[in-house]
Design an enzyme around this catalytic site. Structure first.
Site, PDB file in Angstrom:
ATOM      1  CD  GLU A 379     -65.325  59.544  30.777  1.00  0.00           C
ATOM      2  OE1 GLU A 379     -64.885  60.510  30.118  1.00  0.00           O
ATOM      3  OE2 GLU A 379     -65.111  59.491  31.842  1.00  0.00           O
ATOM      4  CB  THR A 513     -52.942  63.033  39.847  1.00  0.00           C
ATOM      5  OG1 THR A 513     -53.555  62.206  38.601  1.00  0.00           O
ATOM      6  CG2 THR A 513     -54.096  63.327  40.796  1.00  0.00           C
TER       7      THR A 513
END
Ligand SMILES: *[C@@H]1O[C@H](CO)[C@@H](O)[C@H](O)[C@H]1NC(C)=O
Ligand SMILES: *[C@@H]1O[C@H](CO)[C@@H](O)[C@H](O)[C@H]1NC(C)=O
Ligand SMILES: *[C@@H]1O[C@H](CO)[C@@H](O)[C@H](O)[C@H]1NC(C)=O
Ligand SMILES: *[C@@H]1O[C@H](CO)[C@@H](O)[C@H](O)[C@H]1NC(C)=O
Length: 527
Positions: A379, A513
């Site tokens: 992440e 997106t």
């Protein structure tokens, strides 16, 4: 203009829908056809993963939003409107999973977009629900028009999008027109009254809201989203850190920037992404958006492209963020979309320097995958820059050995089924035709399939650097179906698919997106 198999009938249909004759300038056509390869055994494995994640959701969570694959239950984290179903529609169509698409289409007219008991995010609702509905509508009136889906279901996609946006529009009723991202619908849609909104959550609405106006003829939607964007396109003098690069938070009262920290990660990311995508959508109405993307991209190359001290002369690079003009050498999975966005900008503008930067960023993000125990990227991560003397820390002792080989260290080891690295591989492949990007995407898919398959679907994991991924979060985000599996599929799939990103500027589609393909503008513009 590319006229593919189904393109001509679509153009005729569009022309008869619009009230004036098309006035669109012809798009440049360089006719370059790269030798794209199709890998049928891979696409069928990826479709298997899509069917598994869909069936798990359908059996255990539908019509809730999200599957918990380990406990075989559902979660309503996106207002209880069936987020995974709406998000999965465009992927089902592109993969040819028409039974799944028909199932979703039958459900969509039943969604009650007037009511929800939980807080509504304007941004998440726009990119997942509005994007999914509008993309489905465009696809089913375009390349999939001849597949005999129920017309009333198809028309309901646009009607439901208009109804949902009608409820969301109250977000823009602020002194400045900068929207409040957080809404409450019970009993009537209203704003919670936030002080700030963020660059990404203001600047990632304009594609969906403009498309909705172009399809319905009601320009209120385009107007409010473009008015909000105005503050980001025309920041106060002094609010730019470098030309085109801004802070993160914006005061809702007056549209001024509230800080000087930013970059291409969460909170800001897709504002920059949409600047160039709006120009692809309509180069006439959105020409200034392109200028702002160019400014941001040039500043990024000049100030944020960073080489790790482990390999100062490598082809790969990372993107730093910043606090004022001081670079911060950390990044994350979310920011890895930037490789693809630079490549897209370079393709449509005919500027190799952006393609080169995008390929270097993509390559850096790949490094965060191949250096971990699972083959999946973390992440967030950090590194030491090869040149900087300020704010350029050594790795913590426990990461020193890892850093000396990998060139970065991990600051948050989770993997949340995110798409951005595979998304950038897709753009890299479309731009270069180099099969190594297909190999990289396939390796990443195999790592996801191996590490994240659990119970009735796929789950986020807690640690990419534990051989089995640590623990499962018991959560299958809807974007796994909308984005991660879609880009995994598209990079291996049929070179003739009309929705593909084109290497020769002839793009008929642009991806929001959330990876929902939107038909680029055609026909008459608003007066
Ligand atoms: C299409 O869907 C509508 C609404 O669900 C239904 O009433 C109609 O019978 C369907 N048409 C066909 C041809 O199946
Ligand atoms: C959109 O904005 C323009 C100019 O700002 C205005 O003239 C027009 O009336 C607006 N249209 C709608 C439907 O809000
Ligand atoms: C904008 O609004 C914020 C919060 O209300 C305030 O602190 C700031 O001074 C205002 N800026 C300008 C330029 O008016
Ligand atoms: C993906 O995972 C499933 C479930 O573990 C497995 O059956 C399948 O063979 C895997 N696909 C590939 C290509 O490895």
């Amino acid at each position: 203009m590319h006229l593919r198999k189904i393109g001509i009938s679509f153009l005729l249909a569009q022309a008869s829908l619009s009230h004036a004759a098309p006035t669109e300038p012809s798009r440049p056509h360089q006719g370059s056809h790269l030798p794209y390869q199709t890998h049928p055994e891979r696409t069928s494995a990826i479709k298997e993963a899509f069917r598994r994640s869909w069936t798990g959701y359908r059996n255990h969570a539908f019509p809730q939003d999200t599957l918990r694959p380990l406990s075989n239950t559902g979660a309503n984290d996106r207002n209880g409107w069936g987020a995974t179903a709406v998000d999965a529609l465009s992927t089902a169509l592109l993969m040819g999973e028409y039974g799944v698409a028909a199932d979703i289409l039958e459900y969509i007219p039943e969604i009650n977009f007037d009511a929800t008991t939980t807080v509504v995010s304007l941004f998440e609702t726009t990119i997942r629900y509005l994007g999914g509905l509008l993309s489905g509508y465009d696809l089913l009136n375009g390349p999939y028009a001849s597949f005999n889906f129920n017309n009333s279901h198809v028309n309901s996609l646009l009607a439901q999008a208009e109804r949902l946006a009608g409820n969301l529009a109250v977000a823009f009723d602020t002194p400045s027109g900068v929207p409040d991202n957080d809404l409450i619908f019970d009993p009537m849609p209203r704003r919670v009254g936030s002080v700030y909104n963020h660059l990404a959550t203001i600047g990632t609405l304009v594609l969906e809201w403009t498309r909705l106006s172009d399809l319905t003829g009601d320009y209120h939607f385009a107007n409010v989203s473009q008015r909000a964007e105005w503050y980001l396109l025309n920041p106060d003098p002094g609010a730019e850190i470098w030309p085109g690069l801004l802070g993160t938070r914006v005061f809702i009262d007056n549209g001024t920037m509230a800080d000087r920290e930013g970059g291409w990660g969460g909170g800001t990311d897709s504002f920059y992404e949409y600047l160039i995508k709006m120009w692809i959508y309509d180069p006439v109405r959105f020409s200034y958006y392109k200028d702002r993307w160019v400014a941001a991209a040039d500043s990024t190359i000049a100030h944020l492209l960073s080489r790790s001290s482990v390999q100062p002369n490598a082809d790969w690079a990372f993107l730093s963020s910043y606090v004022d003009t001081v670079p911060v050498y950390s990044s994350g999975h979310l920011a890895c979309f930037a490789g693809g966005n630079f490549i897209l900008g370079g393709l449509v503008l005919g500027e190799q320097k952006y393609i080169d930067a995008g390929l270097a960023i993509t390559d850096g993000c790949r490094r965060t995958y191949i250096m971990t125990a699972t083959g999946l990227g973390p992440e967030s991560f950090q590194w030491q820059d090869s040149m900087a003397s300020v704010n350029n820390a050594q790795p913590p002792a426990e990461w020193k050995a890892f850093f000396d080989v990998a060139g970065f260290w991990i600051t948050n080891p989770a993997y949340n089924l995110r798409p951005e690295v595979i998304e950038s591989y897709y753009y890299a492949y479309r731009a270069t035709g180099d099969p190594k990007y297909q190999e990289w995407a396939w390796e990443a898919f195999l790592a996801i399939n191996k590490t994240c398959s659990i119970g009735s679907g796929f789950s986020a994991i807690t640690d990419v650097n534990e051989p089995r991924g640590g623990r499962f979060w018991d959560f299958q985000e809807s974007y796994f179906l909308a984005e991660t599996l879609k880009y995994s599929y598209l990079i291996q799939a049929d070179a003739e698919l009309e929705v593909h990103v084109q290497a020769d500027k002839g793009n008929g589609w642009v991806y929001n997106t959330e990876a929902h393909p939107i038909r680029v503008w055609q026909g008459s513009r608003p007066a």
